[in-house]
Design a protein around this motif. Structure first.
Motif, PDB file in Angstrom:
ATOM      1  N   ASP A  91     -28.261  23.827  19.876  1.00  0.00           N
ATOM      2  CA  ASP A  91     -29.135  22.766  19.359  1.00  0.00           C
ATOM      3  C   ASP A  91     -28.544  22.267  18.029  1.00  0.00           C
ATOM      4  OD1 ASP A  91     -31.140  21.282  18.108  1.00  0.00           O
ATOM      5  OD2 ASP A  91     -32.757  22.595  18.817  1.00  0.00           O
ATOM      6  N   PHE A  92     -27.778  21.167  18.097  1.00  0.00           N
ATOM      7  CA  PHE A  92     -27.047  20.735  16.891  1.00  0.00           C
ATOM      8  C   PHE A  92     -27.979  20.336  15.752  1.00  0.00           C
ATOM      9  CE2 PHE A  92     -24.598  18.446  13.855  1.00  0.00           C
ATOM     10  CZ  PHE A  92     -23.433  19.180  13.788  1.00  0.00           C
ATOM     11  N   ASN A  93     -29.053  19.620  16.065  1.00  0.00           N
ATOM     12  CA  ASN A  93     -29.953  19.184  14.987  1.00  0.00           C
ATOM     13  C   ASN A  93     -30.567  20.373  14.261  1.00  0.00           C
ATOM     14  OD1 ASN A  93     -29.456  16.487  15.411  1.00  0.00           O
ATOM     15  ND2 ASN A  93     -31.158  16.251  16.870  1.00  0.00           N
ATOM     16  N   ALA A  94     -30.956  21.383  15.037  1.00  0.00           N
ATOM     17  CA  ALA A  94     -31.528  22.589  14.420  1.00  0.00           C
ATOM     18  C   ALA A  94     -30.476  23.304  13.583  1.00  0.00           C
ATOM     19  CB  ALA A  94     -32.078  23.523  15.496  1.00  0.00           C
ATOM     20  N   LEU A  95     -29.246  23.357  14.105  1.00  0.00           N
ATOM     21  CA  LEU A  95     -28.163  24.008  13.352  1.00  0.00           C
ATOM     22  C   LEU A  95     -27.906  23.267  12.042  1.00  0.00           C
ATOM     23  CD1 LEU A  95     -25.940  26.325  13.613  1.00  0.00           C
ATOM     24  CD2 LEU A  95     -24.377  24.435  14.100  1.00  0.00           C
ATOM     25  N   ALA A  96     -27.842  21.934  12.122  1.00  0.00           N
ATOM     26  CA  ALA A  96     -27.568  21.122  10.933  1.00  0.00           C
ATOM     27  C   ALA A  96     -28.613  21.396   9.855  1.00  0.00           C
ATOM     28  CB  ALA A  96     -27.561  19.633  11.307  1.00  0.00           C
TER      29      ALA A  96
END
Ligand code: DP6
Length: 324
Positions: free
Chosen positions: A227-232
């Motif tokens: 989950d890129f948004n969560a990682l960011a």
């Protein structure tokens, strides 16, 4: 009996959730767990050779003989290996980085990971990954995370033997990349080891540490679910929190340069425009920009246009430390 020599190679890693502060600085037992990604293509390659003819340990890094504190730190690891293997021979250690020192990529992680693996094998020890990770940790905390493959979590553990790093996902789990904006190639003012000791002097460190289990859980989940948004969101928060601690330590540690902030602002604005990017910064001014591999070339090209960015290094997700 084997030849008493071995060569190993390990990659540096970039922390998503940072290690900052120890509960036991001699044993490098951290005050919080951390999560990182190994950086493919960059590595330290180290040969260790135990030789009966040597009176003292010898260390050569990138073709230069090293003595003093650097040699002492390496000899400390070799002593533990000698003790475990029951040998008395001194060793010759020859180490090369394939990335420029002073490029702002911490070399201590890959260096102590490669040393721990090469030294144990050279001494005839075939230790499990966790034991090699623990040994690497004693040389440099972040080195524990350069032993396992891919995405890695260093568990703070209860004690010396269980404060070790484990892989939470292999490199092929998620096609991420790290584009590193080099904004200064000068040597850092205060190294990590001294920095860790200052962490408790910041009134913000307690809050950072208390909230660490929550951030670790969010980061672990973001990695596992890709989950890129969560990682960011979580890696930028974690990096900002560590730098807030650094900036409010006594004496103050302020690693950012104007170009550091320029990259951070660009990353935020690119993300608002829909590009999947996130920043994270270690104990120096260079900015690591994490993005999917599909966007790596575009992101690196954009980064090169920012005034003050001297160079951009690019790395995919790396594997474990290995013998060569
Ligand atoms: C900011 O592992 O370099 O990069 O154990 O003293 O060698 P020593 O410290 P080191 O600290 C790394 C600090 C950091 C964050 C991180 O990599 O987790």
């Amino acid at each position: 009996m084997n030849s008493h020599s071995a060569t190993a190679q390990a990659s540096p890693n970039i922390a998503f959730i940072k290690y900052w502060g120890n509960r036991d600085s001699a044993l490098r037992l951290p005050v919080n767990g951390s999560i990182s990604m190994n950086l493919d293509g960059l590595f330290t390659r180290t040969s260790v050779s135990f030789q009966p003819s040597l009176a003292l340990d010898e260390l050569v890094i990138n073709g230069r003989q090293v003595g003093g504190k650097g040699l002492e730190r390496v000899s400390g690891i070799l002593d533990l290996v000698r003790q475990a293997a029951g040998i008395a021979f001194r060793a010759e250690v020859v180490s090369e980085n394939n990335f420029p020192t002073g490029a702002g990529i911490a070399s201590s992680a890959s260096a102590f990971a490669a040393l721990a693996l090469a030294a144990t094998r050279a001494a005839g020890l075939e230790w499990p990954e966790s034991a090699v990770s623990r040994l690497a940790r004693l040389g440099s905390g972040s080195a524990s995370r350069s032993i396992p493959s891919g995405f890695v979590e260093w568990k703070m553990g209860q004690a010396d033997d269980d404060s070790v790093a484990v892989s939470i996902a292999p490199p092929e789990h998620w096609d991420l990349a790290d584009c590193v904006a080099i904004v200064s190639s000068g040597h850092k003012a205060t190294g990590s080891t001294e920095g860790h000791a200052l962490a408790p002097t910041s009134p913000l460190q307690g809050a950072r540490v208390a909230d660490a289990p929550r951030r670790l859980e969010l980061c672990r989940r973001a990695v596992l679910e890709r989950d890129f948004n969560a990682l960011a969101a979580i890696i930028e928060l974690d990096s900002d929190m560590m730098h807030a601690v650094m900036m409010t330590s006594q004496p103050q540690l302020f690693y950012w340069k104007p170009a550091t902030l320029a990259v951070m602002e660009s990353v935020r604005s690119w993300r608002n425009d829909g590009l999947p990017v996130a920043y994270t910064i270690d104990a120096g001014p260079n900015v690591h920009v994490i993005c999917p591999q599909a966007e790596m070339a575009q992101v690196a090209a954009l980064m090169r246009e920012i005034p003050g960015v001297l160079d951009v290094l690019q790395a995919r997700v790396g594997g474990p430390a290995r013998l060569v």
